[in-house]
Structures are given as structure tokens and as C-alpha cells.
Design a protein around this motif. Structure first.
Motif, PDB file in Angstrom:
ATOM      1  N   GLU A 119       1.248   7.796  -6.076  1.00  0.00           N
ATOM      2  CA  GLU A 119       0.240   8.849  -6.167  1.00  0.00           C
ATOM      3  C   GLU A 119       0.835  10.209  -5.814  1.00  0.00           C
ATOM      4  OE1 GLU A 119      -3.244   7.922  -3.890  1.00  0.00           O
ATOM      5  OE2 GLU A 119      -3.450   5.962  -4.848  1.00  0.00           O
ATOM      6  N   GLU A 146       0.820   4.552  -2.533  1.00  0.00           N
ATOM      7  CA  GLU A 146       0.666   5.923  -2.045  1.00  0.00           C
ATOM      8  C   GLU A 146       1.834   6.797  -2.503  1.00  0.00           C
ATOM      9  OE1 GLU A 146       0.163   5.669   2.182  1.00  0.00           O
ATOM     10  OE2 GLU A 146      -1.753   4.614   1.983  1.00  0.00           O
ATOM     11  N   ASN A 193       0.830  -1.208   0.000  1.00  0.00           N
ATOM     12  CA  ASN A 193       0.000   0.000   0.000  1.00  0.00           C
ATOM     13  C   ASN A 193       0.862   1.255   0.000  1.00  0.00           C
ATOM     14  OD1 ASN A 193      -2.350  -1.502   0.018  1.00  0.00           O
ATOM     15  ND2 ASN A 193      -2.517  -1.482   2.237  1.00  0.00           N
ATOM     16  N   VAL A 194       1.966   1.209   0.710  1.00  0.00           N
ATOM     17  CA  VAL A 194       2.852   2.370   0.792  1.00  0.00           C
ATOM     18  C   VAL A 194       3.413   2.702  -0.582  1.00  0.00           C
ATOM     19  CG1 VAL A 194       5.026   3.193   1.761  1.00  0.00           C
ATOM     20  CG2 VAL A 194       3.413   1.971   3.207  1.00  0.00           C
TER      21      VAL A 194
END
Length: 83
Positions: free
Chosen positions: A44, A41, A37-38
Motif C-alpha cells: 500500500e 502494508e 500484514n506487514v
């Protein structure tokens, strides 16, 4: 969750002195991580930063144009009472 590779397990085992050489599991351990997930992110944030750079450059271009217009402006005679 995912299963560790054999080399990852060996590295992990070498970091923990509690597991003896002959004592090991028949299966490789299952692990989980939040880094999946990191990574998303971070990507993004990188995309946003690229857009911010373009927007900031655009703002500075507009400011330069406004400064040029102010410098090229003809001085007008002021209307009103003189002190």
C-alpha cells in the motif's frame, strides 16, 4: 497460523541448542507471523509513493510554467504617486 516445512523446522532446531537430536515432536510445529500484514502494508505504501511522485512532478511542471509566464510578462507603468 501455518505449519512449518521440514526444512524450516530443521533450521529452527539448529538455532536452538535445547532440542536434542533424538527428541522431537511427531508433528511439525504451528507458527504465526505478522509479516503477512506487514507485506500488505508495504505494498500500500509503495502504491502511495508512486502517486506522490507523479503529483510532485506535476507541481514542478506548474511552477515552471508560472516562472516562464512571470519572465515573459511585460513591465507595466506604475500608477500612483512618485516618491
Amino acid at each position: 497460523m501455518f505449519e512449518l516445512t521440514k526444512s524450516e523446522f530443521e533450521i529452527l532446531r539448529s538455532q536452538f541448542g535445547t532440542i536434542k537430536q533424538g527428541e522431537h515432536s511427531k508433528y511439525l510445529p504451528m507458527v504465526f507471523t505478522e509479516s503477512l500484514n506487514v507485506k500488505l502494508e508495504i505494498e500500500e505504501i509503495k502504491k502511495k509513493l508512486v502517486n506522490h511522485d507523479k503529483n510532485i512532478e506535476l507541481v514542478f511542471n506548474y511552477l515552471d510554467e508560472m516562472i516562464e509566464k512571470q519572465e515573459n510578462k511585460v513591465e507595466r507603468n506604475k500608477i500612483g504617486y512618485k516618491k
